[in-house]
Design a protein around this motif. Structure first.
Motif, PDB file in Angstrom:
ATOM      1  N   UNK A   1       0.850  -1.196   0.000  1.00 55.04           N
ATOM      2  CA  UNK A   1       0.000   0.000   0.000  1.00 55.04           C
ATOM      3  C   UNK A   1       0.884   1.244   0.000  1.00 55.04           C
ATOM      4  N   UNK A   2       0.649   2.103  -0.951  1.00 54.94           N
ATOM      5  CA  UNK A   2       1.469   3.300  -1.061  1.00 54.94           C
ATOM      6  C   UNK A   2       1.076   4.316   0.002  1.00 54.94           C
ATOM      7  N   UNK A   3       1.995   5.234   0.230  1.00 57.40           N
ATOM      8  CA  UNK A   3       1.736   6.270   1.235  1.00 57.40           C
ATOM      9  C   UNK A   3       0.568   7.165   0.813  1.00 57.40           C
ATOM     10  N   UNK A   4       0.449   7.384  -0.488  1.00 47.36           N
ATOM     11  CA  UNK A   4      -0.643   8.223  -0.981  1.00 47.36           C
ATOM     12  C   UNK A   4      -1.991   7.555  -0.741  1.00 47.36           C
ATOM     13  N   UNK A   5      -2.054   6.236  -0.987  1.00 45.50           N
ATOM     14  CA  UNK A   5      -3.297   5.504  -0.770  1.00 45.50           C
ATOM     15  C   UNK A   5      -3.655   5.478   0.716  1.00 45.50           C
ATOM     16  N   UNK A   6      -2.653   5.325   1.569  1.00 40.35           N
ATOM     17  CA  UNK A   6      -2.880   5.318   3.007  1.00 40.35           C
ATOM     18  C   UNK A   6      -3.414   6.674   3.477  1.00 40.35           C
ATOM     19  N   UNK A   7      -2.863   7.733   2.917  1.00 42.16           N
ATOM     20  CA  UNK A   7      -3.328   9.075   3.296  1.00 42.16           C
ATOM     21  C   UNK A   7      -4.787   9.274   2.902  1.00 42.16           C
ATOM     22  N   UNK A   8      -5.187   8.742   1.769  1.00 40.06           N
ATOM     23  CA  UNK A   8      -6.583   8.862   1.343  1.00 40.06           C
ATOM     24  C   UNK A   8      -7.519   8.129   2.301  1.00 40.06           C
ATOM     25  N   UNK A   9      -7.100   6.959   2.765  1.00 43.86           N
ATOM     26  CA  UNK A   9      -7.936   6.210   3.707  1.00 43.86           C
ATOM     27  C   UNK A   9      -8.078   6.956   5.032  1.00 43.86           C
ATOM     28  N   UNK A  10      -6.983   7.545   5.482  1.00 41.25           N
ATOM     29  CA  UNK A  10      -7.039   8.311   6.732  1.00 41.25           C
ATOM     30  C   UNK A  10      -7.964   9.515   6.581  1.00 41.25           C
ATOM     31  N   UNK A  11      -7.858  10.205   5.460  1.00 39.77           N
ATOM     32  CA  UNK A  11      -8.724  11.359   5.223  1.00 39.77           C
ATOM     33  C   UNK A  11     -10.190  10.951   5.122  1.00 39.77           C
ATOM     34  N   UNK A  12     -10.447   9.798   4.517  1.00 41.22           N
ATOM     35  CA  UNK A  12     -11.826   9.322   4.399  1.00 41.22           C
ATOM     36  C   UNK A  12     -12.420   9.028   5.767  1.00 41.22           C
ATOM     37  N   UNK A  13     -11.593   8.456   6.671  1.00 42.36           N
ATOM     38  CA  UNK A  13     -12.086   8.187   8.023  1.00 42.36           C
ATOM     39  C   UNK A  13     -12.287   9.483   8.799  1.00 42.36           C
ATOM     40  N   UNK A  14     -11.372  10.425   8.638  1.00 42.08           N
ATOM     41  CA  UNK A  14     -11.483  11.693   9.359  1.00 42.08           C
ATOM     42  C   UNK A  14     -12.666  12.525   8.873  1.00 42.08           C
TER      43      UNK A  14
END
Length: 275
Positions: A1-14
């Motif tokens: 999992x790329x860092x960009x994809x991980x950031x998107x998941x975190x933003x979606x949860x937030x």
């Protein structure tokens, strides 16, 4: 999992979290409304049935309104002529109601009336500036009335003979507007209330209460208009028509609708489908 994809998941949860960390629920206004066919056709049948019942009751509604107006004119000792069936229904007016005809005997207008009204309006406008912040909506409404009445005062100051309306025509048009609103009530509720998962008795009750409110309000409202015009003259007619005519009925209509929307709907799925 790329860092960009991980950031998107975190933003979606937030995005679904509030400032205190709680989950933000989807607002009921944007929920998907389930609309079973049974509820849709049942609502249409209810609106049609209530409309037919109201249409069947129109002779009694017109007679009730006429009797109420006559009673108030007698109690208030208002001079004039009253005809219970003066504004009858033409043969092509299938949905109209027969409303009473009024001819009011009024005193000679006071030449200084526009001056007194103008002074009172100036004082009223100035007084609204002293209202507290929570009362600003009231101030806006009062100032709207001041502007409407000020226009009438200017008209009566310069062109009083050009005012062609009478209290009789005002009562006839206002009562017929109220009647058409009563007839439209089931169909307005069909589009705004019946489609929600309320029980059939709740839908029927809201429409019946709204129609009863309009039927009782209308003769009292226009009896008051007649008394006010008799006391102050036709100069009051524009503001009575624009702000305290059918607008007053609509305000009560919306208030009853808001109350109905606060009713608890049946919680059982079987009740919802049956509704």
């Amino acid at each position: 999992m790329t860092q960009r994809h991980l950031a998107r998941e975190v933003l979606a949860r937030l995005r679904a979290k509030g400032h205190r960390g709680g989950t933000i629920a989807t607002h009921r206004a944007i929920w998907r409304l389930s609309l079973p066919r049974g509820r849709l056709w049942g609502s249409v049948a209810l609106a049609l049935g209530l409309s037919l019942a109201l249409w069947w009751l129109r002779p009694w509604v017109g007679r009730f309104w006429g009797m109420q107006l006559l009673w108030w004119m007698q109690v208030l000792a208002l001079p004039g002529r009253f005809d219970l069936g003066g504004a009858g229904v033409a043969t092509h007016e299938l949905f109209a109601v027969s409303v009473p005809s009024i001819e009011l005997v009024q005193a000679v207008p006071d030449d200084w009336a526009p001056v007194w009204h103008g002074a009172a309006l100036t004082m009223l406008w100035w007084c609204t500036s002293w209202l507290p912040e929570p009362a600003k909506p009231i101030a806006f409404f009062v100032r709207l009335g001041v502007l409407i009445h000020a226009a009438a005062v200017l008209f009566f100051a310069f062109w009083p003979a050009s005012f062609v309306h009478s209290i009789g025509s005002h009562v006839i048009s206002g009562m017929r507007q109220a009647w058409y609103l009563i007839l439209l009530t089931p169909w307005i509720h069909l589009a705004t209330f019946y489609l929600f998962p309320f029980a059939m008795w709740q839908r029927t009750l809201l429409t019946v209460l709204t129609a009863a409110y309009l039927a009782v309000l209308t003769p009292l409202q226009y009896a008051l208009h007649v008394a006010l015009v008799q006391a102050a003259g036709l100069i009051l007619l524009p503001v009575l028509h624009l702000l305290f005519g059918v607008m007053l009925a609509i305000v009560g209509f919306v208030a009853l609708y808001g109350w109905g929307m606060s009713w608890p709907a049946p919680s059982a799925s079987g009740d919802r489908e049956a509704a």
